[in-house]
Motif scaffolding. Sequence first.
Motif, PDB file in Angstrom:
ATOM      1  N   GLU A 292       0.823  -1.205   0.000  1.00 58.91           N
ATOM      2  CA  GLU A 292       0.000   0.000   0.000  1.00 58.91           C
ATOM      3  C   GLU A 292       0.859   1.257   0.000  1.00 58.91           C
ATOM      4  O   GLU A 292       0.548   2.238  -0.687  1.00 58.91           O
ATOM      5  CB  GLU A 292      -0.936   0.007   1.212  1.00 58.91           C
ATOM      6  CG  GLU A 292      -2.045  -1.034   1.123  1.00 58.91           C
ATOM      7  CD  GLU A 292      -2.817  -1.180   2.417  1.00 58.91           C
ATOM      8  OE1 GLU A 292      -4.056  -1.305   2.342  1.00 58.91           O
ATOM      9  OE2 GLU A 292      -2.186  -1.169   3.497  1.00 58.91           O
ATOM     10  N   ARG A 293       1.951   1.224   0.761  1.00 60.09           N
ATOM     11  CA  ARG A 293       2.876   2.369   0.771  1.00 60.09           C
ATOM     12  C   ARG A 293       3.502   2.568  -0.608  1.00 60.09           C
ATOM     13  O   ARG A 293       3.606   3.685  -1.108  1.00 60.09           O
ATOM     14  CB  ARG A 293       3.970   2.161   1.814  1.00 60.09           C
ATOM     15  CG  ARG A 293       3.604   2.644   3.178  1.00 60.09           C
ATOM     16  CD  ARG A 293       4.831   2.644   4.079  1.00 60.09           C
ATOM     17  NE  ARG A 293       5.191   1.277   4.441  1.00 60.09           N
ATOM     18  CZ  ARG A 293       4.833   0.689   5.566  1.00 60.09           C
ATOM     19  NH1 ARG A 293       4.165   1.348   6.459  1.00 60.09           N
ATOM     20  NH2 ARG A 293       5.166  -0.548   5.805  1.00 60.09           N
ATOM     21  N   GLU A 294       3.918   1.472  -1.224  1.00 55.37           N
ATOM     22  CA  GLU A 294       4.514   1.561  -2.554  1.00 55.37           C
ATOM     23  C   GLU A 294       3.507   2.116  -3.560  1.00 55.37           C
ATOM     24  O   GLU A 294       3.850   2.950  -4.393  1.00 55.37           O
ATOM     25  CB  GLU A 294       5.017   0.195  -3.004  1.00 55.37           C
ATOM     26  CG  GLU A 294       6.264  -0.257  -2.269  1.00 55.37           C
ATOM     27  CD  GLU A 294       6.677  -1.670  -2.647  1.00 55.37           C
ATOM     28  OE1 GLU A 294       6.109  -2.243  -3.597  1.00 55.37           O
ATOM     29  OE2 GLU A 294       7.576  -2.199  -1.968  1.00 55.37           O
ATOM     30  N   ARG A 295       2.269   1.652  -3.487  1.00 55.49           N
ATOM     31  CA  ARG A 295       1.220   2.122  -4.401  1.00 55.49           C
ATOM     32  C   ARG A 295       0.992   3.620  -4.217  1.00 55.49           C
ATOM     33  O   ARG A 295       0.824   4.365  -5.175  1.00 55.49           O
ATOM     34  CB  ARG A 295      -0.060   1.331  -4.165  1.00 55.49           C
ATOM     35  CG  ARG A 295      -1.082   1.527  -5.257  1.00 55.49           C
ATOM     36  CD  ARG A 295      -2.239   0.539  -5.201  1.00 55.49           C
ATOM     37  NE  ARG A 295      -2.954   0.643  -3.929  1.00 55.49           N
ATOM     38  CZ  ARG A 295      -3.157  -0.374  -3.109  1.00 55.49           C
ATOM     39  NH1 ARG A 295      -2.723  -1.573  -3.414  1.00 55.49           N
ATOM     40  NH2 ARG A 295      -3.811  -0.206  -1.983  1.00 55.49           N
ATOM     41  N   PHE A 296       1.013   4.086  -2.962  1.00 57.62           N
ATOM     42  CA  PHE A 296       0.853   5.517  -2.684  1.00 57.62           C
ATOM     43  C   PHE A 296       1.979   6.315  -3.336  1.00 57.62           C
ATOM     44  O   PHE A 296       1.746   7.309  -4.016  1.00 57.62           O
ATOM     45  CB  PHE A 296       0.843   5.759  -1.177  1.00 57.62           C
ATOM     46  CG  PHE A 296       0.860   7.215  -0.803  1.00 57.62           C
ATOM     47  CD1 PHE A 296      -0.291   7.970  -0.833  1.00 57.62           C
ATOM     48  CD2 PHE A 296       2.059   7.839  -0.440  1.00 57.62           C
ATOM     49  CE1 PHE A 296      -0.269   9.320  -0.491  1.00 57.62           C
ATOM     50  CE2 PHE A 296       2.086   9.179  -0.102  1.00 57.62           C
ATOM     51  CZ  PHE A 296       0.921   9.924  -0.124  1.00 57.62           C
ATOM     52  N   HIS A 297       3.216   5.867  -3.131  1.00 58.44           N
ATOM     53  CA  HIS A 297       4.353   6.605  -3.673  1.00 58.44           C
ATOM     54  C   HIS A 297       4.443   6.498  -5.193  1.00 58.44           C
ATOM     55  O   HIS A 297       4.920   7.421  -5.849  1.00 58.44           O
ATOM     56  CB  HIS A 297       5.655   6.140  -3.027  1.00 58.44           C
ATOM     57  CG  HIS A 297       5.773   6.578  -1.604  1.00 58.44           C
ATOM     58  ND1 HIS A 297       5.936   7.890  -1.236  1.00 58.44           N
ATOM     59  CD2 HIS A 297       5.726   5.878  -0.436  1.00 58.44           C
ATOM     60  CE1 HIS A 297       5.984   7.991   0.077  1.00 58.44           C
ATOM     61  NE2 HIS A 297       5.861   6.784   0.600  1.00 58.44           N
ATOM     62  N   ASP A 298       3.974   5.409  -5.758  1.00 61.82           N
ATOM     63  CA  ASP A 298       3.973   5.269  -7.223  1.00 61.82           C
ATOM     64  C   ASP A 298       3.048   6.289  -7.867  1.00 61.82           C
ATOM     65  O   ASP A 298       3.266   6.702  -9.005  1.00 61.82           O
ATOM     66  CB  ASP A 298       3.532   3.859  -7.637  1.00 61.82           C
ATOM     67  CG  ASP A 298       4.608   2.822  -7.367  1.00 61.82           C
ATOM     68  OD1 ASP A 298       5.778   3.208  -7.160  1.00 61.82           O
ATOM     69  OD2 ASP A 298       4.272   1.620  -7.362  1.00 61.82           O
ATOM     70  N   GLY A 299       2.011   6.730  -7.154  1.00 66.69           N
ATOM     71  CA  GLY A 299       1.060   7.685  -7.696  1.00 66.69           C
ATOM     72  C   GLY A 299       1.549   9.125  -7.652  1.00 66.69           C
ATOM     73  O   GLY A 299       0.908  10.030  -8.179  1.00 66.69           O
ATOM     74  N   MET A 300       2.688   9.356  -7.036  1.00 69.15           N
ATOM     75  CA  MET A 300       3.213  10.721  -6.931  1.00 69.15           C
ATOM     76  C   MET A 300       3.946  11.090  -8.218  1.00 69.15           C
ATOM     77  O   MET A 300       4.663  10.279  -8.782  1.00 69.15           O
ATOM     78  CB  MET A 300       4.167  10.827  -5.740  1.00 69.15           C
ATOM     79  CG  MET A 300       3.482  10.568  -4.407  1.00 69.15           C
ATOM     80  SD  MET A 300       4.629  10.524  -3.033  1.00 69.15           S
ATOM     81  CE  MET A 300       5.013  12.258  -2.874  1.00 69.15           C
TER      82      MET A 300
END
Length: 91
Positions: free
Chosen positions: A65-73
């Motif tokens: 979930e953290r990776e998915r959040f940062h991928d969206g930046m």
Amino acid sequence: MATSVKIDDETKSRLERLQTEIRLKTGKRVTQQEVLARLVENAVESKADLIDPFREKRVPLSESERERFHDGMVSSGVTTTEGDIDDVLYG
């Protein structure tokens, strides 16, 4: 002046392995006290690496979930300076 520090068996074993590895790689005998002193010295130089694992997680996110959040930046392409922030906050 020496002070005793209580550590569990696993930590003691890891400390002994470090002590042995240092002796094997450097040829120099070091005490466990010297190893601990060096570890503390290095931890002071990189406090974030030491402190962060003790922080309480405020949002229980999984690693994915953290990776998915940062991928969206995405970068806006605009560099923001401290002065820019001050202008917005303080006019």
